[in-house]
Design an enzyme around this catalytic site. Structure first.
Site, PDB file in Angstrom:
ATOM      1  N   SER A   1      19.046   4.470 -21.244  1.00 57.15           N
ATOM      2  CA  SER A   1      19.077   4.457 -22.713  1.00 57.15           C
ATOM      3  C   SER A   1      17.672   4.608 -23.302  1.00 57.15           C
ATOM      4  O   SER A   1      17.508   5.226 -24.363  1.00 57.15           O
ATOM      5  CB  SER A   1      19.768   3.195 -23.241  1.00 57.15           C
ATOM      6  OG  SER A   1      18.989   2.055 -23.014  1.00 57.15           O
TER       7      SER A   1
ATOM      8  N   ARG B   1      12.088   0.365  -8.817  1.00 57.26           N
ATOM      9  CA  ARG B   1      11.437   0.377  -7.512  1.00 57.26           C
ATOM     10  C   ARG B   1      10.015  -0.133  -7.670  1.00 57.26           C
ATOM     11  O   ARG B   1       9.327   0.224  -8.631  1.00 57.26           O
ATOM     12  CB  ARG B   1      11.337   1.804  -6.955  1.00 57.26           C
ATOM     13  CG  ARG B   1      12.640   2.469  -6.690  1.00 57.26           C
ATOM     14  CD  ARG B   1      13.314   1.994  -5.444  1.00 57.26           C
ATOM     15  NE  ARG B   1      12.484   2.092  -4.241  1.00 57.26           N
ATOM     16  CZ  ARG B   1      12.806   1.565  -3.066  1.00 57.26           C
ATOM     17  NH1 ARG B   1      13.918   0.875  -2.945  1.00 57.26           N
ATOM     18  NH2 ARG B   1      12.020   1.703  -2.022  1.00 57.26           N
TER      19      ARG B   1
ATOM     20  N   HIS C   1       8.852  -3.299 -20.111  1.00 57.88           N
ATOM     21  CA  HIS C   1       9.355  -4.496 -19.439  1.00 57.88           C
ATOM     22  C   HIS C   1      10.049  -5.362 -20.486  1.00 57.88           C
ATOM     23  O   HIS C   1       9.499  -5.600 -21.566  1.00 57.88           O
ATOM     24  CB  HIS C   1       8.191  -5.255 -18.798  1.00 57.88           C
ATOM     25  CG  HIS C   1       8.645  -6.464 -18.034  1.00 57.88           C
ATOM     26  ND1 HIS C   1       9.216  -6.381 -16.783  1.00 57.88           N
ATOM     27  CD2 HIS C   1       8.638  -7.776 -18.361  1.00 57.88           C
ATOM     28  CE1 HIS C   1       9.533  -7.597 -16.371  1.00 57.88           C
ATOM     29  NE2 HIS C   1       9.194  -8.462 -17.310  1.00 57.88           N
TER      30      HIS C   1
ATOM     31  N   THR D   1      -0.252  -0.757 -13.355  1.00 57.90           N
ATOM     32  CA  THR D   1      -1.320  -0.955 -12.376  1.00 57.90           C
ATOM     33  C   THR D   1      -0.661  -1.501 -11.108  1.00 57.90           C
ATOM     34  O   THR D   1       0.547  -1.788 -11.100  1.00 57.90           O
ATOM     35  CB  THR D   1      -2.370  -1.963 -12.888  1.00 57.90           C
ATOM     36  OG1 THR D   1      -1.713  -3.218 -13.104  1.00 57.90           O
ATOM     37  CG2 THR D   1      -3.033  -1.483 -14.174  1.00 57.90           C
TER      38      THR D   1
ATOM     39  N   ASP E   1       3.960  -5.669 -13.250  1.00 52.51           N
ATOM     40  CA  ASP E   1       4.194  -6.197 -14.603  1.00 52.51           C
ATOM     41  C   ASP E   1       2.954  -6.824 -15.243  1.00 52.51           C
ATOM     42  O   ASP E   1       3.073  -7.695 -16.113  1.00 52.51           O
ATOM     43  CB  ASP E   1       5.351  -7.230 -14.599  1.00 52.51           C
ATOM     44  CG  ASP E   1       6.683  -6.623 -14.199  1.00 52.51           C
ATOM     45  OD1 ASP E   1       6.865  -5.403 -14.380  1.00 52.51           O
ATOM     46  OD2 ASP E   1       7.544  -7.365 -13.693  1.00 52.51           O
TER      47      ASP E   1
ATOM     48  N   GLN F   1      14.987  -3.059 -29.768  1.00 49.21           N
ATOM     49  CA  GLN F   1      13.542  -2.964 -30.028  1.00 49.21           C
ATOM     50  C   GLN F   1      12.856  -2.038 -29.025  1.00 49.21           C
ATOM     51  O   GLN F   1      11.899  -1.330 -29.371  1.00 49.21           O
ATOM     52  CB  GLN F   1      12.898  -4.352 -29.978  1.00 49.21           C
ATOM     53  CG  GLN F   1      13.361  -5.275 -31.081  1.00 49.21           C
ATOM     54  CD  GLN F   1      13.103  -4.684 -32.449  1.00 49.21           C
ATOM     55  OE1 GLN F   1      12.006  -4.192 -32.740  1.00 49.21           O
ATOM     56  NE2 GLN F   1      14.108  -4.701 -33.310  1.00 49.21           N
TER      57      GLN F   1
HETATM   58  C1  GRF Z   1      15.413  -1.918 -19.924  1.00 45.35           C
HETATM   59  O1  GRF Z   1      15.722  -3.209 -20.387  1.00 45.35           O
HETATM   60  C2  GRF Z   1      13.979  -1.853 -19.512  1.00 45.35           C
HETATM   61  O2  GRF Z   1      13.132  -2.666 -20.268  1.00 45.35           O
HETATM   62  C3  GRF Z   1      14.022  -2.356 -18.101  1.00 45.35           C
HETATM   63  O3  GRF Z   1      15.214  -1.849 -17.567  1.00 45.35           O
HETATM   64  C4  GRF Z   1      16.137  -1.603 -18.623  1.00 45.35           C
HETATM   65  C5  GRF Z   1      16.504  -0.157 -18.523  1.00 45.35           C
HETATM   66  O4  GRF Z   1      17.517   0.217 -19.422  1.00 45.35           O
HETATM   67  N1  GRF Z   1      12.831  -1.958 -17.393  1.00 45.35           N
HETATM   68  P1  GRF Z   1      17.822   1.740 -19.664  1.00 45.35           P
HETATM   69  O5  GRF Z   1      18.104   2.370 -18.295  1.00 45.35           O
HETATM   70  O6  GRF Z   1      16.641   2.370 -20.333  1.00 45.35           O
HETATM   71  O7  GRF Z   1      19.045   1.772 -20.517  1.00 45.35           O
END
Ligand code: GRF
Length: 206
Positions: free
Chosen positions: A13, A91, A109, A141, A145, A173
């Site tokens: 998404s 990954r 994140h 990096t 995270d 958001q």
């Molecule tokens: C999102 O919450 C993103 O922050 C995290 O994994 C989720 C991925 O969702 N890293 P999508 O595949 O972009 O819908």
């Protein structure tokens, strides 16, 4: 035109929000490929529908993390990206891969870093009892995270929140801040100096 490659593992998404914003806002950039480590990543369909090469490099085909990352890197580099965007790419990457894209790889994140690294961030937030939660866009990096933060968005945590309701509020958001940061990057409005990232707003942002 700047060249963007997006890596996904699932739903995609965020990828979709980025592709839409790039088209609607006429960025000086093009999404040149979407790459997944999983053939069943549903986001691949949307990319393909948009005429974007949707490529699978299955991590299961490689005996080691190093071998997978090397294969991934060579597939990505066929598209000569100026920017590599991790959008739900599940990954852990080797330090060699990360070094190759230093200063040109972003991740989103679903927490307000440095709080709640790793997985199940919404559950971590609920368990900690925080009243503010959110999402962070950062440079990648080798320290998982922990890369330089470019932008964050906050949401309230409500008393009756579940992991699902909180995740949905944060995701909304994410779909705003990630495209905003990527646009700023391709417009040359993101700097990274001595490990500190800065983004300058354009005229339409306030
Ligand atoms: C999102 O919450 C993103 O922050 C995290 O994994 C989720 C991925 O969702 N890293 P999508 O595949 O972009 O819908």
């Amino acid at each position: 035109m700047r060249r963007i490659v997006i890596l996904i593992s699932g739903r995609g998404s965020n990828m979709e929000a980025i592709i839409r914003a790039a088209q609607d806002e006429k960025w000086p950039a093009r999404i040149v490929a979407v790459v997944s480590n999983r053939a069943d990543a549903s986001g691949l369909h949307y990319a393909a529908e948009q005429g974007i090469p949707a490529i699978v490099v299955p991590h299961k085909d490689y005996a080691t993390r190093e071998a997978f990352d090397a294969a991934l890197q060579s597939r990505i580099d066929e598209f000569s990206p100026d920017l590599l965007v991790l959008a739900g790419f599940m990954r852990v990457l080797t330090s060699r891969f990360v070094a190759h894209y230093a200063g040109r790889m972003l991740n989103i994140h679903p927490s307000l870093l440095p709080s709640f690294v790793g997985l199940a961030t919404h559950n971590q937030a609920l368990a900690a009892g925080v009243t503010i939660h959110g999402a962070t866009v950062h440079f990648v990096t080798a320290d998982l995270d922990h890369g330089p933060i470019v932008a964050q968005a906050t949401v309230p945590v409500l008393p009756d929140d579940t992991e699902t309701t909180l995740a949905a509020r944060v995701l909304e958001q994410e779909h705003i801040i990630y495209p905003r940061v990527i646009r700023a990057f391709v417009e040359g409005r993101v700097s990274l100096i001595d490990g500190i990232a800065r983004m300058t707003p354009d005229n339409i942002e306030s």
